[in-house]
Motif scaffolding. Structure first.
Motif, PDB file in Angstrom:
ATOM      1  N   ARG A 219     -42.468 -20.618 -88.441  1.00  0.00           N
ATOM      2  CA  ARG A 219     -42.074 -19.426 -87.698  1.00  0.00           C
ATOM      3  C   ARG A 219     -41.085 -19.730 -86.572  1.00  0.00           C
ATOM      4  O   ARG A 219     -40.145 -18.979 -86.343  1.00  0.00           O
ATOM      5  CB  ARG A 219     -43.304 -18.744 -87.104  1.00  0.00           C
ATOM      6  N   GLU A 220     -41.319 -20.815 -85.835  1.00  0.00           N
ATOM      7  CA  GLU A 220     -40.461 -21.074 -84.678  1.00  0.00           C
ATOM      8  C   GLU A 220     -40.676 -22.482 -84.166  1.00  0.00           C
ATOM      9  O   GLU A 220     -41.587 -23.204 -84.610  1.00  0.00           O
ATOM     10  CB  GLU A 220     -40.743 -20.075 -83.570  1.00  0.00           C
ATOM     11  N   ALA A 221     -39.837 -22.860 -83.221  1.00  0.00           N
ATOM     12  CA  ALA A 221     -40.030 -24.089 -82.464  1.00  0.00           C
ATOM     13  C   ALA A 221     -40.168 -23.712 -81.002  1.00  0.00           C
ATOM     14  O   ALA A 221     -39.677 -22.674 -80.561  1.00  0.00           O
ATOM     15  CB  ALA A 221     -38.851 -25.035 -82.672  1.00  0.00           C
ATOM     16  N   CYS A 222     -40.850 -24.567 -80.252  1.00  0.00           N
ATOM     17  CA  CYS A 222     -40.949 -24.363 -78.807  1.00  0.00           C
ATOM     18  C   CYS A 222     -40.601 -25.675 -78.121  1.00  0.00           C
ATOM     19  O   CYS A 222     -41.066 -26.745 -78.527  1.00  0.00           O
ATOM     20  CB  CYS A 222     -42.351 -23.913 -78.415  1.00  0.00           C
ATOM     21  N   LEU A 223     -39.774 -25.586 -77.099  1.00  0.00           N
ATOM     22  CA  LEU A 223     -39.376 -26.741 -76.297  1.00  0.00           C
ATOM     23  C   LEU A 223     -40.215 -26.748 -75.032  1.00  0.00           C
ATOM     24  O   LEU A 223     -40.288 -25.743 -74.326  1.00  0.00           O
ATOM     25  CB  LEU A 223     -37.891 -26.646 -75.942  1.00  0.00           C
ATOM     26  N   TRP A 224     -40.823 -27.898 -74.751  1.00  0.00           N
ATOM     27  CA  TRP A 224     -41.682 -28.039 -73.579  1.00  0.00           C
ATOM     28  C   TRP A 224     -41.112 -29.122 -72.668  1.00  0.00           C
ATOM     29  O   TRP A 224     -40.589 -30.129 -73.139  1.00  0.00           O
ATOM     30  CB  TRP A 224     -43.097 -28.437 -73.990  1.00  0.00           C
ATOM     31  N   THR A 225     -41.221 -28.920 -71.367  1.00  0.00           N
ATOM     32  CA  THR A 225     -40.721 -29.919 -70.421  1.00  0.00           C
ATOM     33  C   THR A 225     -41.811 -30.302 -69.423  1.00  0.00           C
ATOM     34  O   THR A 225     -42.815 -29.596 -69.266  1.00  0.00           O
ATOM     35  CB  THR A 225     -39.492 -29.420 -69.647  1.00  0.00           C
ATOM     36  N   GLY A 226     -41.575 -31.436 -68.716  1.00  0.00           N
ATOM     37  CA  GLY A 226     -42.467 -31.864 -67.646  1.00  0.00           C
ATOM     38  C   GLY A 226     -43.870 -32.152 -68.138  1.00  0.00           C
ATOM     39  O   GLY A 226     -44.087 -32.644 -69.249  1.00  0.00           O
ATOM     40  N   ASP A 227     -44.853 -31.806 -67.318  1.00  0.00           N
ATOM     41  CA  ASP A 227     -46.251 -32.078 -67.656  1.00  0.00           C
ATOM     42  C   ASP A 227     -46.761 -31.213 -68.798  1.00  0.00           C
ATOM     43  O   ASP A 227     -47.842 -31.487 -69.350  1.00  0.00           O
ATOM     44  CB  ASP A 227     -47.137 -31.866 -66.420  1.00  0.00           C
ATOM     45  N   LEU A 228     -46.019 -30.164 -69.163  1.00  0.00           N
ATOM     46  CA  LEU A 228     -46.418 -29.349 -70.314  1.00  0.00           C
ATOM     47  C   LEU A 228     -46.271 -30.121 -71.617  1.00  0.00           C
ATOM     48  O   LEU A 228     -46.954 -29.833 -72.602  1.00  0.00           O
ATOM     49  CB  LEU A 228     -45.571 -28.073 -70.394  1.00  0.00           C
ATOM     50  N   ALA A 229     -45.365 -31.093 -71.630  1.00  0.00           N
ATOM     51  CA  ALA A 229     -45.111 -31.887 -72.829  1.00  0.00           C
ATOM     52  C   ALA A 229     -46.143 -32.997 -72.934  1.00  0.00           C
ATOM     53  O   ALA A 229     -46.372 -33.734 -71.977  1.00  0.00           O
ATOM     54  CB  ALA A 229     -43.708 -32.474 -72.784  1.00  0.00           C
ATOM     55  N   THR A 230     -46.768 -33.117 -74.100  1.00  0.00           N
ATOM     56  CA  THR A 230     -47.781 -34.158 -74.294  1.00  0.00           C
ATOM     57  C   THR A 230     -47.430 -35.104 -75.431  1.00  0.00           C
ATOM     58  O   THR A 230     -48.173 -36.042 -75.697  1.00  0.00           O
ATOM     59  CB  THR A 230     -49.154 -33.527 -74.554  1.00  0.00           C
ATOM     60  N   ALA A 231     -46.324 -34.871 -76.109  1.00  0.00           N
ATOM     61  CA  ALA A 231     -45.838 -35.758 -77.169  1.00  0.00           C
ATOM     62  C   ALA A 231     -44.377 -35.408 -77.403  1.00  0.00           C
ATOM     63  O   ALA A 231     -43.945 -34.287 -77.128  1.00  0.00           O
ATOM     64  CB  ALA A 231     -46.635 -35.582 -78.462  1.00  0.00           C
ATOM     65  N   ALA A 232     -43.605 -36.353 -77.916  1.00  0.00           N
ATOM     66  CA  ALA A 232     -42.188 -36.069 -78.161  1.00  0.00           C
ATOM     67  C   ALA A 232     -42.014 -35.036 -79.266  1.00  0.00           C
ATOM     68  O   ALA A 232     -41.154 -34.154 -79.185  1.00  0.00           O
ATOM     69  CB  ALA A 232     -41.449 -37.355 -78.515  1.00  0.00           C
ATOM     70  N   ARG A 233     -42.842 -35.139 -80.307  1.00  0.00           N
ATOM     71  CA  ARG A 233     -42.764 -34.203 -81.430  1.00  0.00           C
ATOM     72  C   ARG A 233     -44.177 -33.766 -81.809  1.00  0.00           C
ATOM     73  O   ARG A 233     -45.107 -34.568 -81.814  1.00  0.00           O
ATOM     74  CB  ARG A 233     -42.079 -34.859 -82.636  1.00  0.00           C
ATOM     75  N   ARG A 234     -44.293 -32.500 -82.160  1.00  0.00           N
ATOM     76  CA  ARG A 234     -45.592 -31.942 -82.535  1.00  0.00           C
ATOM     77  C   ARG A 234     -45.402 -30.929 -83.650  1.00  0.00           C
ATOM     78  O   ARG A 234     -44.435 -30.156 -83.642  1.00  0.00           O
ATOM     79  CB  ARG A 234     -46.233 -31.255 -81.322  1.00  0.00           C
ATOM     80  N   ALA A 235     -46.311 -30.924 -84.590  1.00  0.00           N
ATOM     81  CA  ALA A 235     -46.371 -29.876 -85.616  1.00  0.00           C
ATOM     82  C   ALA A 235     -47.714 -29.181 -85.479  1.00  0.00           C
ATOM     83  O   ALA A 235     -48.762 -29.841 -85.458  1.00  0.00           O
ATOM     84  CB  ALA A 235     -46.213 -30.460 -87.013  1.00  0.00           C
ATOM     85  N   THR A 236     -47.682 -27.866 -85.381  1.00  0.00           N
ATOM     86  CA  THR A 236     -48.902 -27.071 -85.283  1.00  0.00           C
ATOM     87  C   THR A 236     -48.967 -26.129 -86.469  1.00  0.00           C
ATOM     88  O   THR A 236     -48.001 -25.401 -86.737  1.00  0.00           O
ATOM     89  CB  THR A 236     -48.938 -26.281 -83.964  1.00  0.00           C
ATOM     90  N   VAL A 237     -50.085 -26.145 -87.144  1.00  0.00           N
ATOM     91  CA  VAL A 237     -50.275 -25.334 -88.348  1.00  0.00           C
ATOM     92  C   VAL A 237     -51.369 -24.310 -88.066  1.00  0.00           C
ATOM     93  O   VAL A 237     -52.516 -24.665 -87.781  1.00  0.00           O
ATOM     94  CB  VAL A 237     -50.654 -26.223 -89.555  1.00  0.00           C
ATOM     95  N   LEU A 238     -50.991 -23.030 -88.120  1.00  0.00           N
ATOM     96  CA  LEU A 238     -51.908 -21.928 -87.872  1.00  0.00           C
ATOM     97  C   LEU A 238     -52.178 -21.186 -89.176  1.00  0.00           C
ATOM     98  O   LEU A 238     -51.278 -21.040 -89.999  1.00  0.00           O
ATOM     99  CB  LEU A 238     -51.311 -20.955 -86.849  1.00  0.00           C
ATOM    100  N   ARG A 239     -53.401 -20.712 -89.322  1.00  0.00           N
ATOM    101  CA  ARG A 239     -53.741 -19.897 -90.492  1.00  0.00           C
ATOM    102  C   ARG A 239     -54.522 -18.673 -90.030  1.00  0.00           C
ATOM    103  O   ARG A 239     -55.351 -18.761 -89.118  1.00  0.00           O
ATOM    104  CB  ARG A 239     -54.569 -20.690 -91.505  1.00  0.00           C
TER     105      ARG A 239
END
Length: 382
Positions: A219-239
Motif C-alpha cells: 500500500r505505501e512506504a513510510c519514512l521515519w527519522t530520529g528515535d522513531l526509526a528502529t531499523a534501516a529497513r522494515r517490512a510490515t504485513v497487515l491482514r
C-alpha cells in the motif's frame, strides 16, 4: 472530472438538512439519469454535492472505517487505509503529534485515538472543513506544511503525489517537496508517507524506510527519522483476517541458494520491496532457489502464508510445459513468474489448457537456466 466541493457544500452536508438529504439519496446511483433527476427533486442545487458524497462513501467502505465521513475524490484516493493508518499511529502512541498535511483526516482520526496530544493542519480550506466533520474535537488550523506552527511535536506528513497531469514520481515534485520538508523540520522527528517505489537513494535524511502491505497488496512506504526509526529497513504485513507481523534489516540474513525443498514461498511484496527476502528466509529456515530471485524454498512453510507444494519440476520450455499440464489434466492454471520475460496471460492462452484439475506453475530461472515448478497451492494456518 471529479466534483469540486465548495465550503458552502461542506456546510450544507454537515447541517441537519444535508444529513437528511444524504439519507434520502443513499440508495441512488449517480450514474443513472433517472436517479440524478430524483436527487435534484429531493435536494435542489446541492444535488451534485450530495450524489458525489454518496458515491465516495460507497467507495470508501472498502478502505476506511468511516461510514458518515465527507470526502473529496482526490483526498479519498490518497488517504491511507484505516488498517495502515492505525498501524502507523500505534508507533506514535503517547506522543505529541502534528499532522501537517491532514487533508480530510484519515490519519488524524487514528492518531487522535493513541497520541497524547494531536493537531492537524492543511492549506486546503475545503478539506479542513471536512476534517472538522470527520475528526470532531481535534484542533485544526489552516497552515502551510513548510511554515511550522507547532513546537516539540512529532511531524506526520503525507505529501500530495498527483496533480492535473497525473502522478508525480520525483521527491522534489511532491507537494510539499520531500527535501524541503526534511530541511524545514530538521531536528524534529518525522513520519512521512510516500509511494512504495520511491528510490531510497534520493532520501538520505530518512533513518528508516518501512514498506507496508495490506491483504497481500503493497500500500505505501513510510519514512521515519530520529528515535522513531528502529531499523534501516522494515517490512510490515497487515491482514484484515489475521495477525500482522514485521521483519527488519537488523535480523540475520545468512541464507544462501540451494536445491528445491518441498515447498516454494513467494514472499509478501512488502518483504521483497524492502530488500528483506533473506532476512525473512532466515527467520523461517528457508533458502533461495537463486540468490538473485526472490522466491524462497524449504521443507516447512511459514504459518499464515499461501505456499506452493512442488509436484514436479524441470527445465522450462513451453512445449514441455504444455505436455506436463496435459499429463496432469490441468484445466485451471495460476502462473507466477520471476526473472523471466513472460506474460502469464498470453502464455496461458497458448497452453490450451483442458482438464478437471487446477494447479499453480512457478516459472523462474536458476543461474541462467529457465525452470518450471508445477505446484499445488495451500493456505498455511496462522
Amino acid at each position: 472530472m471529479a466534483y469540486a466541493f465548495s465550503l458552502g457544500d461542506v456546510a450544507f452536508l454537515r447541517s441537519a438538512e444535508g444529513r437528511n438529504a444524504l439519507a434520502g439519496c443513499a440508495e441512488l446511483d449517480p450514474t443513472r439519469i433517472a436517479d440524478v433527476e430524483a436527487a435534484r427533486r429531493i435536494v435542489g442545487e446541492r444535488a451534485a454535492a450530495v450524489l458525489e458524497t454518496v458515491a465516495l462513501r460507497r467507495k470508501a467502505r472498502a478502505k476506511l472505517d468511516a461510514d458518515d465521513w465527507l470526502f473529496t475524490g482526490d483526498a479519498l484516493q490518497q488517504a491511507s487505509a484505516s488498517a495502515v493508518a492505525r498501524h502507523r499511529a500505534a508507533r506514535l502512541e503517547g506522543l505529541d503529534v502534528h499532522d501537517v498535511t491532514c487533508s480530510i483526516g484519515a490519519d488524524l482520526a487514528e492518531l487522535a485515538r493513541v497520541a497524547r496530544r494531536v493537531v492537524g493542519s492543511d492549506l486546503d480550506e475545503v478539506r479542513l472543513a471536512m476534517a472538522r466533520h470527520n475528526c470532531p474535537g481535534v484542533p485544526l488550523v489552516r497552515a502551510d506544511a513548510l511554515r511550522p506552527v507547532s513546537r516539540g511535536t512529532v511531524v506526520v506528513a503525507d505529501p500530495a503525489r498527483r496533480d492535473a497531469r497525473g502522478r508525480r514520481w520525483r521527491p522534489e515534485d511532491f507537494a510539499p517537496p520531500l527535501g524541503e520538508l526534511a530541511e524545514v523540520y530538521a531536528g524534529r522527528e518525522l513520519a512521512v508517507k510516500v509511494s512504495p517505489g520511491l528510490d531510497r537513494a534520493a532520501l538520505p535524511w530518512a533513518d528508516e524506510v518501512e514498506l507496508v502491505s495490506l491483504d497481500g497488496q503493497v500500500r505505501e512506504a513510510c519514512l521515519w527519522t530520529g528515535d522513531l526509526a528502529t531499523a534501516a529497513r522494515r517490512a510490515t504485513v497487515l491482514r484484515s483476517d489475521g495477525p500482522q507481523w514485521t521483519v527488519t534489516s537488523d535480523e540475520p540474513d545468512d541464507v544462501g541458494a540451494g536445491e528445491p525443498g518441498e515447498w516454494i514461498i513467494d514472499p509478501d511484496g512488502a518483504v521483497v520491496r524492502a530488500g528483506l527476502v533473506k532476512h525473512y528466509g532466515a527467520r523461517h529456515g528457508l533458502w533461495q532457489l537463486d540468490e538473485r530471485i526472490a522466491y524462497l524454498t524449504g521443507d516447512e512453510p511459514p504459518p499464515g502464508v499461501r505456499a506452493f507444494r512442488i509436484v514436479e519440476h524441470g527445465p522450462y520450455q513451453e512445449k514441455s510445459l504444455r505436455a506436463l499440464l496435459k499429463r496432469h489434466e490441468i484445466g485451471r492454471l495460476e502462473i507466477l513468474v520471476r526473472g523471466l520475460d513472460l506474460d502469464p496471460d498470453a502464455l496461458r492462452k497458448r497452453l490450451k489448457l483442458g482438464g478437471p484439475r487446477e494447479a499453480t506453475v512457478v516459472l523462474t530461472r536458476i543461474g541462467r537456466s529457465p525452470v518450471n515448478f508445477l505446484c499445488q497451492a495451500s493456505r498455511i494456518p496462522a
